[in-house]
Design a protein around this motif. Structure first.
Motif: not given
Length: 333
Positions: A108, A141, A145-146
Motif C-alpha cells: 500500500t 489481502n 496490502t490491498a
C-alpha cells in the motif's frame, strides 16, 4: 540480537555507502533524498526504469541497478516504503526524454507514494507509466496490502523489462511487456524462522521449533498457515501446488524457475529445494527452460525460501538471456 551494525538508525545509509564504494563503476548513491542511480544515467534515447521499496530485501532493489536492468532504485527504511521525494529524484535522474517506467511491488505505501511521485513528475513534463507486481498466491489481502503482494516475480520482471529498455523499446511497449510478465508468473514462500529488524531487536513473530510458516511475505509478516516441519520434498510440494493451480500451468509449458532464499538459508538447501521443484514439475510435464537459484529478494535474516514460476516463450527467454551488469546479477559481459 547479534548483528554487524553500528547503530540501528544508520544501517541503511551505511550499507549503501559501502555499496557505492564497492560498485562505483556501476552505481552512484545520491544522499538527499537517498537514491541509487546507474553510474551512466541518464542514457540518451532510453526509457528509464525505476523501482524501490523498503530496505531489508537485499539485493532487491539497489543490487539490480545497472546495465540491462534498473536505472535507479529508491530505498526506504527497513520494511518501510520510500517517500515520493526519493521517487521523484530517481525519475529526474534517469529521464532522457523518452519517459520513465515505475515497477512497483503491491504494498500500500509503495503504490501510494509512487503514484504521488508520478503525478509530480508529470507536472514537470516527464511521462511516467507504472506497473504493479502482485504475484504472491498466498494471500489476497494482508496487513501490508490491498490485493496480492508483489514478491519474487519482481526480480524476473526487472531483468526482462530492463533488457527490452536497453534494446531501445519505447514506454508503451515496456509497459505492456511488464504487464504480460506479471500476468504469467506466480510465487509462494515459506519460513523456518522469523526475522529480526534492527530497530525492534526481536523476531517479528514467534515460530515454534517444530513448525514452519507457509505463505509468508517479505516483511517478516506471518503467512497463510503453520504446519509441522517436514522433509524438503513435502515442503516443495506444498509451495508448488498453489502456484500451478493458480495460473494454471499446463503440461508442455516452459518456465523460468526461481528458487529464492529469504536471507538466512544456505545455498546447499536452496539447490536441494530446486531438485525437488524440478522433480515435481517434470512429473507434470512442465519443462524448466531457465532457472535462478539464490538470495535475490530477502527478508533480512529469515530462514526459508520462495518459489516463483514464470511461463516463458522465445521472446521472454531472449530478453532473460540478454546481457546484464549490476552488483547482484550479471551475465553476458
Amino acid at each position: 540480537m547479534k548483528k554487524l551494525i553500528n547503530a540501528p538508525d544508520d544501517v541503511v545509509a551505511e550499507a549503501l555507502a559501502g555499496m557505492a564504494l564497492a560498485h562505483a563503476d556501476l552505481i552512484r548513491v545520491q544522499p538527499d533524498p537517498l537514491v541509487i542511480v546507474r553510474a551512466d544515467a541518464p542514457i540518451a534515447n532510453k526509457v528509464g526504469i525505476i523501482s524501490g521499496g523498503g530496505s531489508g530485501h537485499e539485493p532487491m532493489h539497489g543490487g539490480f541497478v545497472g546495465r540491462g536492468m534498473l536505472d535507479a532504485a529508491c530505498p526506504g527504511h527497513i520494511f518501510t516504503s520510500p517517500v515520493p521525494d526519493q521517487m521523484l529524484a530517481a525519475t529526474r535522474a534517469v529521464d532522457a526524454g523518452r519517459g520513465v517506467l515505475q515497477i512497483v511491488k503491491n504494498y500500500t505505501g509503495d503504490v501510494m507514494n509512487f503514484e504521488m511521485a508520478a503525478e509530480l513528475a508529470a507536472a514537470e513534463g516527464i511521462e511516467v507509466a507504472t506497473v504493479i507486481t502482485n504475484d504472491d498466491v498466498a494471500v489476497e489481502n494482508s496487513t501490508w496490502t490491498a490485493g496480492r503482494r508483489g514478491v519474487g516475480l519482481t526480480v524476473l520482471l526487472e531483468k526482462i523489462v530492463g533488457a527490452a529498455a536497453e534494446a531501445g523499446a519505447d514506454l508503451a511497449t515496456l509497459t505492456a511487456l511488464a504487464q504480460r510478465v506479471n500476468a504469467e508468473g506466480r510465487s509462494m514462500g515459506m519460513a523456518l524462522t522469523s526475522c529480526t529488524v534492527p530497530n525492534v531487536g526481536r523476531p517479528g513473530f514467534d515460530l515454534p521449533e517444530g513448525e514452519i510458516e507457509l505463505g509468508i511475505g517479505i516483511h517478516g509478516e506471518p503467512g497463510r498457515y503453520r504446519v509441522a516441519l517436514a522433509p524438503a520434498a513435502e515442503i516443495a510440494a506444498m509451495l508448488v501446488a498453489p502456484i500451478l493451480e493458480d495460473l494454471p500451468f499446463q503440461r508442455g509449458d516452459q518456465v523460468l524457475a526461481f528458487v529464492n532464499g529469504m536471507g538466512g538459508t544456505p545455498l546447499i538447501e536452496l539447490y536441494l529445494m530446486y531438485r525437488e521443484l524440478h522433480k515435481l514439475l517434470a512429473a507434470r510435464g512442465i519443462h524448466i527452460r531457465r532457472q535462478l537459484i539464490g538470495n535475490y529478494i530477502t527478508s533480512l535474516d529469515m530462514a526459508g525460501c520462495s518459489f516463483t514460476l514464470l511461463r516463458l516463450d522465445d521472446h521472454l527467454t531472449q530478453l532473460w538471456d540478454a546481457p546484464v551488469l549490476t552488483p547482484a546479477l550479471r551475465w553476458g559481459h
